[in-house]
Every structure is written in C-alpha cells, then in structure tokens.
Write a protein that holds these residues in place. Structure first.
Motif, PDB file in Angstrom:
ATOM      1  N   THR A   3       0.823  -1.045  -0.063  1.00  0.00           N
ATOM      2  CA  THR A   3       0.042   0.255   0.073  1.00  0.00           C
ATOM      3  C   THR A   3       0.929   1.289  -0.028  1.00  0.00           C
ATOM      4  O   THR A   3       1.588   1.268   0.746  1.00  0.00           O
ATOM      5  CB  THR A   3      -0.866  -0.026   1.261  1.00  0.00           C
ATOM      6  OG1 THR A   3      -1.842  -1.022   1.263  1.00  0.00           O
ATOM      7  CG2 THR A   3      -1.866   1.393   1.314  1.00  0.00           C
ATOM      8  N   THR A   4       0.684   2.200  -1.121  1.00  0.00           N
ATOM      9  CA  THR A   4       1.559   3.364  -1.007  1.00  0.00           C
ATOM     10  C   THR A   4       0.505   4.624  -0.684  1.00  0.00           C
ATOM     11  O   THR A   4      -0.362   4.583  -1.577  1.00  0.00           O
ATOM     12  CB  THR A   4       2.281   3.486  -2.443  1.00  0.00           C
ATOM     13  OG1 THR A   4       3.007   2.115  -2.701  1.00  0.00           O
ATOM     14  CG2 THR A   4       3.027   4.831  -2.566  1.00  0.00           C
ATOM     15  N   LEU A   5       1.112   5.392   0.183  1.00  0.00           N
ATOM     16  CA  LEU A   5       0.104   6.764   0.383  1.00  0.00           C
ATOM     17  C   LEU A   5       1.312   7.790   0.174  1.00  0.00           C
ATOM     18  O   LEU A   5       2.487   7.648   0.631  1.00  0.00           O
ATOM     19  CB  LEU A   5      -0.063   6.523   1.782  1.00  0.00           C
ATOM     20  CG  LEU A   5      -1.158   5.415   2.293  1.00  0.00           C
ATOM     21  CD1 LEU A   5      -1.354   5.479   3.726  1.00  0.00           C
ATOM     22  CD2 LEU A   5      -2.495   5.387   1.482  1.00  0.00           C
ATOM     23  N   THR A   6       0.575   8.998  -0.261  1.00  0.00           N
ATOM     24  CA  THR A   6       1.591   9.945  -0.631  1.00  0.00           C
ATOM     25  C   THR A   6       0.926  11.449   0.048  1.00  0.00           C
ATOM     26  O   THR A   6      -0.410  11.454  -0.015  1.00  0.00           O
ATOM     27  CB  THR A   6       1.730  10.382  -2.152  1.00  0.00           C
ATOM     28  OG1 THR A   6       2.334   9.247  -2.568  1.00  0.00           O
ATOM     29  CG2 THR A   6       2.777  11.383  -2.349  1.00  0.00           C
ATOM     30  N   THR A  80       6.030   9.973   0.992  1.00  0.00           N
ATOM     31  CA  THR A  80       5.663   8.866   0.382  1.00  0.00           C
ATOM     32  C   THR A  80       5.870   7.750   1.380  1.00  0.00           C
ATOM     33  O   THR A  80       6.917   7.585   2.101  1.00  0.00           O
ATOM     34  CB  THR A  80       6.516   8.634  -0.739  1.00  0.00           C
ATOM     35  OG1 THR A  80       6.373   9.579  -1.770  1.00  0.00           O
ATOM     36  CG2 THR A  80       5.930   7.435  -1.361  1.00  0.00           C
ATOM     37  N   ARG A 107      -1.346  -0.615   7.493  1.00  0.00           N
ATOM     38  CA  ARG A 107      -2.186   0.558   6.884  1.00  0.00           C
ATOM     39  C   ARG A 107      -2.416   1.685   7.615  1.00  0.00           C
ATOM     40  O   ARG A 107      -2.374   2.657   7.128  1.00  0.00           O
ATOM     41  CB  ARG A 107      -3.329  -0.225   6.015  1.00  0.00           C
ATOM     42  CG  ARG A 107      -4.125   0.750   4.945  1.00  0.00           C
ATOM     43  CD  ARG A 107      -5.124   0.079   4.378  1.00  0.00           C
ATOM     44  NE  ARG A 107      -5.453  -1.375   4.639  1.00  0.00           N
ATOM     45  CZ  ARG A 107      -5.269  -2.321   3.899  1.00  0.00           C
ATOM     46  NH1 ARG A 107      -4.395  -1.912   2.862  1.00  0.00           N
ATOM     47  NH2 ARG A 107      -5.568  -3.387   4.361  1.00  0.00           N
ATOM     48  N   GLU A 111      -1.232   5.401   7.281  1.00  0.00           N
ATOM     49  CA  GLU A 111      -2.142   6.738   7.438  1.00  0.00           C
ATOM     50  C   GLU A 111      -1.938   7.611   8.371  1.00  0.00           C
ATOM     51  O   GLU A 111      -1.859   8.875   8.022  1.00  0.00           O
ATOM     52  CB  GLU A 111      -3.599   6.085   7.220  1.00  0.00           C
ATOM     53  CG  GLU A 111      -4.082   5.307   5.907  1.00  0.00           C
ATOM     54  CD  GLU A 111      -5.198   4.778   6.260  1.00  0.00           C
ATOM     55  OE1 GLU A 111      -5.832   4.797   7.517  1.00  0.00           O
ATOM     56  OE2 GLU A 111      -5.940   4.037   5.325  1.00  0.00           O
ATOM     57  N   VAL A 114       1.134   9.850   7.355  1.00  0.00           N
ATOM     58  CA  VAL A 114       1.001  10.650   6.389  1.00  0.00           C
ATOM     59  C   VAL A 114       0.075  11.690   6.948  1.00  0.00           C
ATOM     60  O   VAL A 114       0.291  13.103   6.740  1.00  0.00           O
ATOM     61  CB  VAL A 114       0.255  10.103   5.179  1.00  0.00           C
ATOM     62  CG1 VAL A 114      -0.359  11.262   4.179  1.00  0.00           C
ATOM     63  CG2 VAL A 114       1.219   9.173   4.523  1.00  0.00           C
ATOM     64  N   LYS A 115      -1.027  11.423   7.859  1.00  0.00           N
ATOM     65  CA  LYS A 115      -1.885  12.333   8.239  1.00  0.00           C
ATOM     66  C   LYS A 115      -1.312  13.430   9.225  1.00  0.00           C
ATOM     67  O   LYS A 115      -1.290  14.852   9.027  1.00  0.00           O
ATOM     68  CB  LYS A 115      -3.055  11.890   9.039  1.00  0.00           C
ATOM     69  CG  LYS A 115      -4.024  12.736   9.572  1.00  0.00           C
ATOM     70  CD  LYS A 115      -5.333  12.161  10.207  1.00  0.00           C
ATOM     71  CE  LYS A 115      -6.194  13.027  10.822  1.00  0.00           C
ATOM     72  NZ  LYS A 115      -7.269  12.567  11.504  1.00  0.00           N
TER      73      LYS A 115
END
Length: 122
Positions: A3-6, A80, A107, A111, A114-115
C-alpha cells in the motif's frame, strides 16, 4: 500487496523527516534503516499474536518504507509511505519472508504518519 500513500507538507523537508521519525516511535515501530542524506527510513513491527496451522509459520512482520523529498507544484515537501506485510517462515534454509496483503495495522500506521506529518505539525 504493498500500500502506497502520498502526502504533501508545508514544512521543510528536515522538519517533516523529524516528524516521521517521531511518529515511528509513537506507533511502536522499530527503525531498521536510516538514510539521512536521502531522507529515507524503514521500520518494522512484529505481530507475534497471529497463529496459523502451519508449523513453519513464525510471525507477521509489518514494514514501512518512508521517503521525504522536496516537493513540486507548490508543495514544500512530499511524503511517500509504503506499507507492506510479510509472513516470516522458518524453513530448512533459515528464516524466509513471503509478502502478503498489507495488514490493517500497517495500513493504519501509514495513514497516521501521512496525516500527522503532512499537516505541518507534530
């Protein structure tokens, strides 16, 4: 499987990187590698509570790979986070990891990082 979050952050890259490292500690992830020059860090967390009917299964390993880079298109910093989960097996050759679907815990941690670090505050 990964899972990739940016996210983007209004704070300078060194401050966002410090935020990431602080969040890893807060989320109980252990840092496994650090590259201060490229602002990259990897961390892992073991889940010893999972049981499977496989004698070679040992535990689950949640892994986060995080890169903080100068942003583009008006963003000061780009963040990232790649979250992945591996099943650690004990084989005749020694420990072996097999990638699985990213766990909810990995996950959620990605999140949260990032947040928290994209919002500009720790």
């Amino acid at each position: 499987m990964t899972t990739t979050l940016t996210g983007t952050s209004p704070v300078p890259t060194p401050d966002a990187f410090a935020c990431v490292r602080g969040q890893l500690k807060a989320l109980d992830f252990r840092q496994s590698s650090l590259d201060n020059n490229e602002n990259r860090v990897t961390a892992r967390q073991y889940d010893e509570t999972v049981r499977r009917p496989d004698v070679s299964f040992r535990r689950l390993v949640d892994r986060l790979e995080i890169e903080v880079a100068p942003g583009a298109d008006g963003a000061v910093t780009t963040l990232t986070v790649k979250a992945s989960t591996f099943a650690e097996l004990t084989t005749q050759r020694g420990p072996t990891e097999v990638q699985e679907r990213t766990s909810e815990r990995a996950r959620t941690a990605a999140e949260a990082i990032v947040k928290k670090c994209s919002g500009g505050g720790q």
